[in-house]
Structures are given as structure tokens and as C-alpha cells.
Design a protein around this motif. Structure first.
Motif, PDB file in Angstrom:
ATOM      1  N   ARG A 115      54.525  -2.477 -18.462  1.00  0.00           N
ATOM      2  CA  ARG A 115      55.343  -1.501 -17.739  1.00  0.00           C
ATOM      3  C   ARG A 115      54.510  -0.283 -17.346  1.00  0.00           C
ATOM      4  O   ARG A 115      54.690   0.283 -16.273  1.00  0.00           O
ATOM      5  CB  ARG A 115      56.519  -1.062 -18.620  1.00  0.00           C
ATOM      6  N   VAL A 116      53.617   0.111 -18.236  1.00  0.00           N
ATOM      7  CA  VAL A 116      52.790   1.291 -17.946  1.00  0.00           C
ATOM      8  C   VAL A 116      51.870   1.020 -16.763  1.00  0.00           C
ATOM      9  O   VAL A 116      51.689   1.872 -15.881  1.00  0.00           O
ATOM     10  CB  VAL A 116      51.984   1.681 -19.199  1.00  0.00           C
ATOM     11  N   ASP A 117      51.290  -0.183 -16.722  1.00  0.00           N
ATOM     12  CA  ASP A 117      50.401  -0.523 -15.612  1.00  0.00           C
ATOM     13  C   ASP A 117      51.159  -0.566 -14.283  1.00  0.00           C
ATOM     14  O   ASP A 117      50.672  -0.075 -13.254  1.00  0.00           O
ATOM     15  CB  ASP A 117      49.752  -1.888 -15.873  1.00  0.00           C
ATOM     16  N   GLN A 118      52.352  -1.139 -14.297  1.00  0.00           N
ATOM     17  CA  GLN A 118      53.155  -1.180 -13.077  1.00  0.00           C
ATOM     18  C   GLN A 118      53.562   0.221 -12.632  1.00  0.00           C
ATOM     19  O   GLN A 118      53.569   0.522 -11.431  1.00  0.00           O
ATOM     20  CB  GLN A 118      54.395  -2.045 -13.308  1.00  0.00           C
ATOM     21  N   GLN A 119      53.899   1.065 -13.590  1.00  0.00           N
ATOM     22  CA  GLN A 119      54.278   2.431 -13.235  1.00  0.00           C
ATOM     23  C   GLN A 119      53.094   3.203 -12.668  1.00  0.00           C
ATOM     24  O   GLN A 119      53.246   3.987 -11.726  1.00  0.00           O
ATOM     25  CB  GLN A 119      54.832   3.143 -14.474  1.00  0.00           C
ATOM     26  N   LEU A 120      51.905   2.972 -13.213  1.00  0.00           N
ATOM     27  CA  LEU A 120      50.714   3.636 -12.689  1.00  0.00           C
ATOM     28  C   LEU A 120      50.393   3.176 -11.271  1.00  0.00           C
ATOM     29  O   LEU A 120      50.045   3.976 -10.400  1.00  0.00           O
ATOM     30  CB  LEU A 120      49.515   3.363 -13.614  1.00  0.00           C
ATOM     31  N   ARG A 121      50.521   1.891 -11.015  1.00  0.00           N
ATOM     32  CA  ARG A 121      50.278   1.381  -9.656  1.00  0.00           C
ATOM     33  C   ARG A 121      51.292   1.944  -8.675  1.00  0.00           C
ATOM     34  O   ARG A 121      50.966   2.300  -7.544  1.00  0.00           O
ATOM     35  CB  ARG A 121      50.331  -0.147  -9.661  1.00  0.00           C
ATOM     36  N   LEU A 122      52.536   2.046  -9.121  1.00  0.00           N
ATOM     37  CA  LEU A 122      53.568   2.605  -8.246  1.00  0.00           C
ATOM     38  C   LEU A 122      53.312   4.077  -7.964  1.00  0.00           C
ATOM     39  O   LEU A 122      53.515   4.546  -6.833  1.00  0.00           O
ATOM     40  CB  LEU A 122      54.935   2.413  -8.895  1.00  0.00           C
ATOM     41  N   ASP A 123      52.833   4.804  -8.973  1.00  0.00           N
ATOM     42  CA  ASP A 123      52.506   6.218  -8.770  1.00  0.00           C
ATOM     43  C   ASP A 123      51.337   6.384  -7.800  1.00  0.00           C
ATOM     44  O   ASP A 123      51.328   7.288  -6.954  1.00  0.00           O
ATOM     45  CB  ASP A 123      52.172   6.870 -10.105  1.00  0.00           C
ATOM     46  N   GLU A 124      50.346   5.515  -7.925  1.00  0.00           N
ATOM     47  CA  GLU A 124      49.212   5.571  -7.001  1.00  0.00           C
ATOM     48  C   GLU A 124      49.641   5.283  -5.567  1.00  0.00           C
ATOM     49  O   GLU A 124      49.187   5.952  -4.624  1.00  0.00           O
ATOM     50  CB  GLU A 124      48.147   4.564  -7.444  1.00  0.00           C
ATOM     51  N   GLN A 125      50.508   4.306  -5.392  1.00  0.00           N
ATOM     52  CA  GLN A 125      51.008   4.002  -4.052  1.00  0.00           C
ATOM     53  C   GLN A 125      51.838   5.162  -3.492  1.00  0.00           C
ATOM     54  O   GLN A 125      51.759   5.476  -2.298  1.00  0.00           O
ATOM     55  CB  GLN A 125      51.871   2.727  -4.094  1.00  0.00           C
ATOM     56  N   LEU A 126      52.586   5.811  -4.357  1.00  0.00           N
ATOM     57  CA  LEU A 126      53.387   6.954  -3.905  1.00  0.00           C
ATOM     58  C   LEU A 126      52.495   8.118  -3.479  1.00  0.00           C
ATOM     59  O   LEU A 126      52.757   8.766  -2.454  1.00  0.00           O
ATOM     60  CB  LEU A 126      54.330   7.397  -5.029  1.00  0.00           C
ATOM     61  N   LEU A 127      51.441   8.395  -4.251  1.00  0.00           N
ATOM     62  CA  LEU A 127      50.508   9.466  -3.871  1.00  0.00           C
ATOM     63  C   LEU A 127      49.795   9.138  -2.558  1.00  0.00           C
ATOM     64  O   LEU A 127      49.607  10.015  -1.701  1.00  0.00           O
ATOM     65  CB  LEU A 127      49.486   9.676  -4.992  1.00  0.00           C
ATOM     66  N   LEU A 128      49.399   7.869  -2.394  1.00  0.00           N
ATOM     67  CA  LEU A 128      48.762   7.458  -1.142  1.00  0.00           C
ATOM     68  C   LEU A 128      49.727   7.600   0.032  1.00  0.00           C
ATOM     69  O   LEU A 128      49.345   8.049   1.121  1.00  0.00           O
ATOM     70  CB  LEU A 128      48.291   6.005  -1.264  1.00  0.00           C
ATOM     71  N   PHE A 129      50.981   7.249  -0.201  1.00  0.00           N
ATOM     72  CA  PHE A 129      51.997   7.358   0.845  1.00  0.00           C
ATOM     73  C   PHE A 129      52.203   8.815   1.264  1.00  0.00           C
ATOM     74  O   PHE A 129      52.305   9.123   2.467  1.00  0.00           O
ATOM     75  CB  PHE A 129      53.301   6.747   0.334  1.00  0.00           C
ATOM     76  N   MET A 130      52.244   9.717   0.297  1.00  0.00           N
ATOM     77  CA  MET A 130      52.421  11.135   0.601  1.00  0.00           C
ATOM     78  C   MET A 130      51.203  11.704   1.341  1.00  0.00           C
ATOM     79  O   MET A 130      51.354  12.514   2.270  1.00  0.00           O
ATOM     80  CB  MET A 130      52.664  11.917  -0.685  1.00  0.00           C
ATOM     81  N   ASP A 131      50.002  11.280   0.954  1.00  0.00           N
ATOM     82  CA  ASP A 131      48.794  11.738   1.656  1.00  0.00           C
ATOM     83  C   ASP A 131      48.781  11.250   3.108  1.00  0.00           C
ATOM     84  O   ASP A 131      48.390  11.999   4.023  1.00  0.00           O
ATOM     85  CB  ASP A 131      47.546  11.236   0.923  1.00  0.00           C
TER      86      ASP A 131
END
Length: 209
Positions: A2-18
Motif C-alpha cells: 500500500r505504501v508503494d502504491q501511495q508513493l507512486r500515486l503521489d509522484e504522479q500527482l506532483l507530476l500532474f500539478m507541475d
């Protein structure tokens, strides 16, 4: 997991915002360039006259100076690049001269078969045919020359502004395609995590019961 999936989702969200922030900056730059271009054209019309800077001065035959090349990357995103054809005038001239020479040889053969013994007249008419054919071929040149030889500086500034607009539009289209791909990947990851949490919740309830 779950932690790995949450980290990947957070990275995608930061990339999306950038990506959204970069797209907003490019839109702001695009709007300012368009305003600057039209304002420069208005200044040129004021100094030269409305009729001197209008569609009446357009060339009868136009050729594009900018081509847009599209390519698909590995993630399915489309990439657009602008390619300028301003430095290929000499190649076009050489190609047209070769075509004219081939046509003239065919014309000479026809005249020789129909009329024999008229070689002197052919030599006199051939240069005229060549000059007419060369003058009728469209020539690729700077569009600023449509409005005169000595154009004001405002018209040159308008041209440079709209050139940047074309390049920036291609970059924005590529960035929008990347944003759509990132959003699609985020939605797939969120759906996957939601399905996994729904599967684990009934098992936890059974354990408590």
C-alpha cells in the motif's frame, strides 16, 4: 504494497500539478505574444495606411514556411515539432530548373520531327520559353516583402511574435497530450488501489466478528 502504491500515486500527482503549472505559464506567454503581434500590426497600419497592410498585398501563390511534424512516444503521448523551410530556396530553384530543361528537350524533339531545317528559329525561341517558365515558377521568399522592400520595424516585430506563437502552440499541444496521459495513468492507479481496499475490508470485518 500500500505504501508503494501511495508513493507512486503521489509522484504522479506532483507530476500532474507541475505539467498544469507549465501549461498555464505557456498560455500566458502565448496570449501576450498574440496581443503584442496584433498591436504591432496596428502600429504598422497607422504608419503605412490600412490599404498597405491588408490581404490585398498577399502573394497569388503561397508556400508554407513552417511544417509541423507529429510523433507518438512510448507512453502514447503525441509530440509536435515545428520545422522551418526558410533556408531551402536554392534547392527549390535547382529542382525547377532541372524540370524545365527536361521539358525543353522534349519540346525540341517534337519540333524537329514536325519541322526539319528550322533549327535557327528554335534557338531563338528556346531562351524565351526558358525565361517564361522560370518566371512562372513560384518562389519561396520572406512574406514581409509582400508589403514592400522597406517595411517598418513594427511589422518585423509582429512577424517575430507570430513565429514564436507557432512554436509555442506546438509545445502546448505536446504538453496537453502529456497531461492527458498522466491523468489517465492516475485514474488507473486510483481505481486499482480502490479495488484492493474493497477486497481487504470484508476480510478485516470477518476477523473482528
Amino acid at each position: 504494497m500500500r505504501v508503494d502504491q501511495q508513493l507512486r500515486l503521489d509522484e504522479q500527482l506532483l507530476l500532474f500539478m507541475d505539467q498544469l503549472e507549465a501549461l498555464e505559464e505557456k498560455r500566458h506567454t502565448l496570449n501576450s505574444l498574440i496581443e503584442e503581434g496584433w498591436f504591432s500590426i496596428a502600429k504598422a497600419r497607422y504608419s503605412m495606411g490600412n490599404k498597405q497592410v491588408s490581404a490585398l498585398q498577399y502573394a497569388s501563390e503561397m508556400e508554407p514556411l513552417v511544417y509541423v511534424e507529429t510523433s507518438v512516444l512510448e507512453g502514447g503521448t503525441a509530440e509536435l515539432k515545428c520545422e522551418r523551410k526558410e533556408n531551402k530556396t536554392e534547392e527549390l530553384k535547382s529542382d525547377t530548373i532541372e524540370d524545365i530543361g527536361a521539358k525543353e528537350t522534349g519540346l525540341r524533339r517534337r519540333i524537329n520531327t514536325i519541322q526539319k531545317g528550322v533549327k535557327e528559329e528554335e534557338q531563338e525561341t528556346d531562351p524565351q520559353v526558358k525565361t517564361k517558365a522560370q518566371s512562372s515558377t513560384p518562389e519561396q521568399r520572406d512574406p514581409l516583402k509582400w508589403f514592400g522592400i522597406l517595411v517598418p520595424q513594427n511589422l518585423k516585430q509582429a512577424q517575430s511574435a507570430f513565429k514564436e506563437v507557432i512554436t509555442l502552440s506546438a509545445e502546448m499541444a505536446s504538453l496537453q497530450s502529456a497531461i492527458l496521459a498522466t491523468r489517465k495513468e492516475m485514474q488507473a492507479q486510483m481505481k486499482e488501489t480502490q479495488q484492493k481496499t474493497e477486497k481487504t475490508q470484508p476480510e478485516m470485518k470477518k476477523e473482528y466478528l
